[in-house]
Design a protein around this motif. Structure first.
Motif, PDB file in Angstrom:
ATOM      1  N   LEU A 171       0.834  -1.212   0.000  1.00 11.08           N
ATOM      2  CA  LEU A 171       0.000   0.000   0.000  1.00 11.08           C
ATOM      3  C   LEU A 171       0.864   1.256   0.000  1.00 11.08           C
ATOM      4  N   LEU A 172       1.968   1.205   0.732  1.00  3.88           N
ATOM      5  CA  LEU A 172       2.880   2.344   0.745  1.00  3.88           C
ATOM      6  C   LEU A 172       3.465   2.567  -0.651  1.00  3.88           C
ATOM      7  N   ARG A 173       3.841   1.478  -1.316  1.00  2.00           N
ATOM      8  CA  ARG A 173       4.381   1.574  -2.675  1.00  2.00           C
ATOM      9  C   ARG A 173       3.328   2.116  -3.642  1.00  2.00           C
ATOM     10  N   MET A 174       2.078   1.672  -3.492  1.00  2.00           N
ATOM     11  CA  MET A 174       1.004   2.180  -4.345  1.00  2.00           C
ATOM     12  C   MET A 174       0.850   3.686  -4.147  1.00  2.00           C
ATOM     13  N   HIS A 175       0.882   4.125  -2.912  1.00  2.00           N
ATOM     14  CA  HIS A 175       0.767   5.552  -2.611  1.00  2.00           C
ATOM     15  C   HIS A 175       1.903   6.328  -3.286  1.00  2.00           C
ATOM     16  N   PHE A 176       3.114   5.805  -3.179  1.00  4.06           N
ATOM     17  CA  PHE A 176       4.268   6.447  -3.805  1.00  4.06           C
ATOM     18  C   PHE A 176       4.081   6.543  -5.322  1.00  4.06           C
ATOM     19  N   HIS A 177       3.670   5.437  -5.946  1.00  2.00           N
ATOM     20  CA  HIS A 177       3.509   5.429  -7.403  1.00  2.00           C
ATOM     21  C   HIS A 177       2.385   6.375  -7.850  1.00  2.00           C
ATOM     22  N   ASP A 178       1.366   6.524  -7.046  1.00  2.00           N
ATOM     23  CA  ASP A 178       0.291   7.452  -7.396  1.00  2.00           C
ATOM     24  C   ASP A 178       0.771   8.895  -7.295  1.00  2.00           C
ATOM     25  N   CYS A 179       1.496   9.194  -6.245  1.00  2.00           N
ATOM     26  CA  CYS A 179       1.912  10.577  -5.996  1.00  2.00           C
ATOM     27  C   CYS A 179       3.107  11.003  -6.833  1.00  2.00           C
ATOM     28  N   PHE A 180       3.874  10.056  -7.330  1.00  2.00           N
ATOM     29  CA  PHE A 180       5.118  10.366  -8.028  1.00  2.00           C
ATOM     30  C   PHE A 180       4.893  11.062  -9.367  1.00  2.00           C
ATOM     31  N   VAL A 181       3.888  10.675 -10.122  1.00  2.00           N
ATOM     32  CA  VAL A 181       3.714  11.174 -11.486  1.00  2.00           C
ATOM     33  C   VAL A 181       3.147  12.588 -11.517  1.00  2.00           C
ATOM     34  N   ASN A 182       1.924  12.772 -11.100  1.00  2.00           N
ATOM     35  CA  ASN A 182       1.278  14.095 -11.164  1.00  2.00           C
ATOM     36  C   ASN A 182       0.688  14.525  -9.829  1.00  2.00           C
TER      37      ASN A 182
END
Length: 111
Positions: free
Chosen positions: A63-74
Motif C-alpha cells: 500500500l505504501l508503494r502504491m501511494h508512492f507510485h500514485d503521488c510520483f507522477v502528477n
C-alpha cells in the motif's frame, strides 16, 4: 515467540497516513473532510486496512508503494486506481502493485 509483522504494519500505515495528511493539507483535505457526504469514511477505511493487514501483513509495504507510485507522477490524485489501457495502473512500473483489493473493499463497504 515469532516476529509480529502486523504490529509493524500498523506503525507503517500510521506513518503513511500522517505523511499523506501533511501532503494534502494544503489542498483542503483533512480528517473529517467527508463528514457530511460520508461520515463514516475514516472508520470504514481503517476497518478495511486492519482486516487486510491481519490476513496479509506484508500488504502494508504494498500500500505504501502504491501511494508512492500514485503521488510520483502528477501528485496524489488517485489516478493509479483508474482501470483501462494506457492508464497509470497498466504502466509497466505499476503492473505488480498490490493493495487494490483493500481499496475496493473499503469502497464497497455498506456498513
Amino acid at each position: 515467540m515469532g516476529f509480529n509483522c502486523f504490529g509493524h504494519g500498523v506503525l507503517l500505515i500510521t506513518m503513511l497516513l500522517a505523511m499523506a495528511g501533511s501532503l494534502v493539507q494544503g489542498q483542503g483535505t483533512r480528517v473529517g473532510f467527508y463528514s457530511r457526504s460520508c461520515p463514516r469514511v475514516e472508520s470504514i477505511v481503517r476497518s478495511a486496512v486492519q482486516s487486510h493487514f491481519r490476513s496479509d501483513p506484508p500488504l502494508a509495504p504494498g500500500l505504501l508503494r502504491m501511494h508512492f507510485h500514485d503521488c510520483f507522477v502528477n501528485g496524489c490524485d488517485a489516478s493509479i486506481l483508474i482501470d483501462g489501457a494506457g492508464t497509470e495502473k497498466t504502466a509497466p512500473p505499476n503492473i505488480l502493485l498490490r493493495g487494490y483489493k483493500v481499496i475496493d473493499d473499503a469502497k464497497t463497504d455498506e456498513t
